[in-house]
Design an enzyme around this catalytic site. Structure first.
Site, short mmCIF file in Angstrom:
data_model
loop_
_atom_site.label_atom_id
_atom_site.label_comp_id
_atom_site.label_asym_id
_atom_site.label_seq_id
_atom_site.Cartn_x
_atom_site.Cartn_y
_atom_site.Cartn_z
CG HIS A 296 -3.15 1.15 -1.42
ND1 HIS A 296 -2.16 1.15 -0.46
CD2 HIS A 296 -2.92 0.06 -2.19
CE1 HIS A 296 -1.36 0.11 -0.64
NE2 HIS A 296 -1.79 -0.57 -1.69
CE1 TYR B 130 2.21 -11.35 -1.49
CE2 TYR B 130 0.92 -9.34 -1.29
CZ TYR B 130 1.56 -10.27 -2.08
OH TYR B 130 1.57 -10.12 -3.44
NE ARG C 267 8.49 -6.02 -1.01
CZ ARG C 267 7.20 -5.80 -1.22
NH1 ARG C 267 6.33 -6.11 -0.29
NH2 ARG C 267 6.78 -5.24 -2.33
CG HIS D 253 2.18 -6.27 1.87
ND1 HIS D 253 0.89 -5.99 2.28
CD2 HIS D 253 2.30 -5.72 0.63
CE1 HIS D 253 0.27 -5.32 1.32
NE2 HIS D 253 1.09 -5.15 0.31
NE ARG E 171 -2.61 -5.72 -5.55
CZ ARG E 171 -2.44 -5.31 -6.80
NH1 ARG E 171 -3.16 -5.85 -7.77
NH2 ARG E 171 -1.57 -4.35 -7.08
CG ASN F 185 9.82 -9.75 -8.66
OD1 ASN F 185 8.61 -9.87 -8.48
ND2 ASN F 185 10.70 -9.93 -7.69
#
Length: 717
Positions: free
Chosen positions: A451, A486, A582, A610, A391, A58
């Protein structure tokens, strides 16, 4: 520095200004929560090691993206340039101070607790100085046959040379003392850089232990190279080797490359990422300062770019640390469960036509999604398939199903987002493979990302031949790998009003001049913001009238100033607000006038949260929406996003149960407060761990179904 910022809201809001958390400091607070998992001694050692790796990864991405952006702002040399009241230089200094504390925590946990704990349990990390003699012959052979042919060295003997260090690559800076006549040794060393080829061979080398099979040893690839440096520099006396690593700006600046479509410009820009401006130079804290300064001068680094670290860098590689089959050192596995309907055999189209089907990932198998598309690929009644791909997995069953459908003769359209950061190359590769197979591939437009997570299948019904539509709408990507780690929510539906509007979204993607009307879906960038604002304002009106008013949101990030301001106004009006956020959260609970009506928490556990869920009391109608959009400015204004209502009462009720579990979590939840304290939610009696309880509830249902199947033959007898 005060972690709050002041954001001026629109005058029509009735609030002149509100305090907000800075988004980057809030993100660092999130990474602090990840580090808290690594610190938690109640977790198994390999779980803690994984959280160390995640926190390190991260930070790496944070420097490549967010810190690089701040550094770019500083290069503008506009002293008046601020972001929400914070000068970039002050913000950067605060970020670096907090990162330093996080790196110290990471090192303390890894070196002082996790690695010693693993050694006590029988897995020991050794270095070249603590290596048993019995391992040296095998390691020498491994080095000469597998490692040495991959090594690249850069000599710094020429002071005019500006060495090129690849983004995120690990280098060993080696001090060389050329042998002088008479055996004299020159005091000042020459320097060479040796690139550690951890992108081509494993970072960790397990060492066989025939004498004590239960005791395992492992060594870093870095130390295998350190051990054999005399083979690389036979004419020198060596004075030591210290690891260094350079992170570079990962942003792809398309405005500098105006020719061609976006996909082609992304393809050209990917090569520039390797040479982006430095954003962090990480070095072994024990390295000679002369070495650090030499490299800083050669690489034209600012002093603020220099960050002292440990002997080893790029600790994200700890995700691949050998476990030697020691499952007792990690949490019990939670293999994904079968979907009760879609994995039961039979046609997925018949099952979806009968009722909406909810998919809870990763608790249930992603095979429900790939099976849906694979069934569509071979079904002669299916005439068209449309999918958005944000993705794509490197080995994508989804893309293969689309290729199979196109080769069968179906009309297949895939919108592939080639601007998905760090997945651009994989997406471009699959786009080309699908295009070559006959799939109609659409890619990004300037200034906007797609997205939304959507699939639409058009199928002719048997009998009258009428056209039926089946849709899959989700919070998560069509990616088999992330679907295992996720938490996401997917909806299979044949609801005509929903599928018609999904078809309108695809029509707009194919023809930007087309504009659909949406009664059920909330679609960005057209009207999602306005629809969400209307839902919040409805709750405010209910509270003003003295009626119950409540909002529950589950998001990855809450950053958009307009939505943060609106939620603050809603709390002032009397609306009860619960948030499960989150990551980034710019809303400060308990801000002046809001009292205890804003309650925010974050959940960090073994799966990455997620899913985005939005629940509004709405005068007792209790509306539940699910979708791909966070409440960030980019999601609401600069992306194609889709949020969808759960119209089936059973499906909506199950998602309410998911929210209720997470709001009741007392094991992995932290409180989001004004101080970024990351305090744990008080432990309950009995304690509640939402992810585990959700999995167990689904597994219990599976056991009940299996028990019913076993009883059926005897009942017929």
């Amino acid at each position: 520095m005060n972690p709050e910022t002041v954001m001026t809201s629109a005058s029509a809001s009735g609030v002149e200004s509100i305090a907000m958390h800075d988004r980057d400091l809030s993100w660092l607070a999130f990474n602090g929560r990840v580090l808290q998992e690594a610190e938690d001694a109640s977790l198994p050692l390999l779980d803690r090691l994984l959280f160390v790796a995640i926190a390190s990864s991260n930070l790496d991405e944070f420097f490549r993206v967010r810190v690089a952006t701040l550094q770019a702002m500083l290069r503008l040399k506009k002293k008046q340039r601020t972001r929400f009241g914070l000068a970039p230089k002050s913000l950067l200094n605060e970020i670096l101070a907090r990162v330093k504390l996080q790196q110290e925590t990471l090192g303390r946990v890894l070196r002082g607790e996790v690695l010693p704990g693993l050694a006590e349990a029988g897995i020991t990390l050794v270095d070249e100085n603590r290596l048993s003699e019995r391992h040296r012959p095998a390691l020498r052979e491994y080095f000469t046959t597998k490692v040495q042919p991959l090594l690249e060295t850069i000599s710094l003997d020429d002071e005019r040379l500006v060495p090129f260090l690849e983004d995120r690559a690990i280098y060993l800076a080696v001090a060389r003392h050329p042998r002088q006549p008479g055996g004299l040794r020159r005091y000042d060393p020459n320097w060479s850089l040796v690139r550690v080829p951890s992108d081509r061979i494993p970072r960790f080398v397990p060492l066989a232990n025939e004498e004590t099979p239960a005791a395992h040893e492992v060594i870093f690839l870095d130390d295998v190279i350190r051990l054999h440096l005399p083979l690389l520099f036979p004419d020198d006396e060596l004075g030591g080797a210290w690891a260094v690593k350079l992170s570079r700006d990962a942003d792809l600046s398309l405005h500098e490359d105006l020719d061609g479509d976006v996909a082609e410009r992304i393809r050209r820009a990917l090569s520039k990422r390797r040479t982006g401006r430095p954003s962090r130079f990480l070095f072994d804290g024990t390295a000679p300062w002369g070495l650090v300064q030499t490299l800083a001068e050669r690489l034209e680094l600012d002093q603020s770019d220099l960050i002292a670290g440990w002997r080893y860098h790029h600790l994200a590689d700890l995700m691949d640390f050998p476990s030697f089959g020691r499952d007792d050192l990690r949490s019990p596995s939670m293999p994904p469960l079968a979907h009760p309907v879609l994995d039961a055999g039979g046609s997925p189209f018949a099952a979806i036509a009968a009722a909406d089907q909810l998919l809870l990932l990763p608790y249930q198998r992603f095979s429900s999604v790939t099976g849906f598309l694979e069934a569509a690929a071979v079904d002669p009644a299916v005439t068209a398939i449309r999918v958005t791909l944000y993705r794509v997995a490197s080995d994508s069953a989804v893309a293969r199903a689309l290729i199979a459908a196109a080769e069968r003769g179906a009309e297949v359209t895939a919108f592939v987002e080639v601007q998905a950061r760090f997945d651009e190359a994989t997406n471009l590769e699959w786009a080309e493979r699908m295009r070559s197979a006959g799939v109609r591939v659409l890619t990004s437009r300037e200034g906007i990302k797609v997205h939304a997570k959507l699939a639409l299948v058009e199928r002719r019904a048997s009998g009258d031949g009428s056209m039926q539509r089946f849709a899959y709408l989700s919070t998560g990507n069509f990616n088999e790998k992330t679907a295992r780690i996720y938490t996401d929510i997917g909806l299979f539906t044949a609801h005509p009003e929903l599928t018609t509007e999904v078809a309108q979204v695809f029509a707009e993607l194919e023809d930007p001049a087309s504009r659909g009307e949406y009664r059920h879906l909330l679609v960005a960038p057209h009207a999602m913001r306005q629809r969400f604002e209307a839902l919040v304002e409805y709750e405010m009106a209910e509270a003003a009238a003295g009626r119950p008013a409540r909002i529950v949101i589950k998001l990855n990030s809450l950053e958009d100033p307009g939505m943060v301001t609106l939620l603050h106004r809603a709390a002032l009006a009397g609306v009860e607000i619960d948030g499960i956020i989150r990551g980034i959260c710019c809303l400060i609970p308990g801000a002046e006038g809001s009292g205890q009506r804003v309650r925010l928490r974050s959940l960090v556990d073994r799966f990455l949260e997620h899913a985005r869920i939005y629940r509004f009391h709405h005068g007792g109608a209790d509306l539940v929406y699910v979708g791909s959009a966070d409440w960030m400015t980019r999601n609401l204004d600069r992306r194609v996003e889709v949020v969808f209502p759960l119209l089936d009462p059973a499906v909506a009720n199950r998602v309410r149960e998911v929210l209720a579990l997470q709001l009741a979590d007392t094991e992995r939840a932290r409180i989001i407060d004004a101080e970024h304290s990351n305090r744990r939610v008080p432990r309950g009696d009995p304690p509640v761990r939402a992810q585990l309880e959700l999995y167990e509830s689904e597994r219990e249902k599976e056991r009940e179904r299996e028990g019913e199947k076993e009883q059926q033959p005897s009942s017929r007898a």
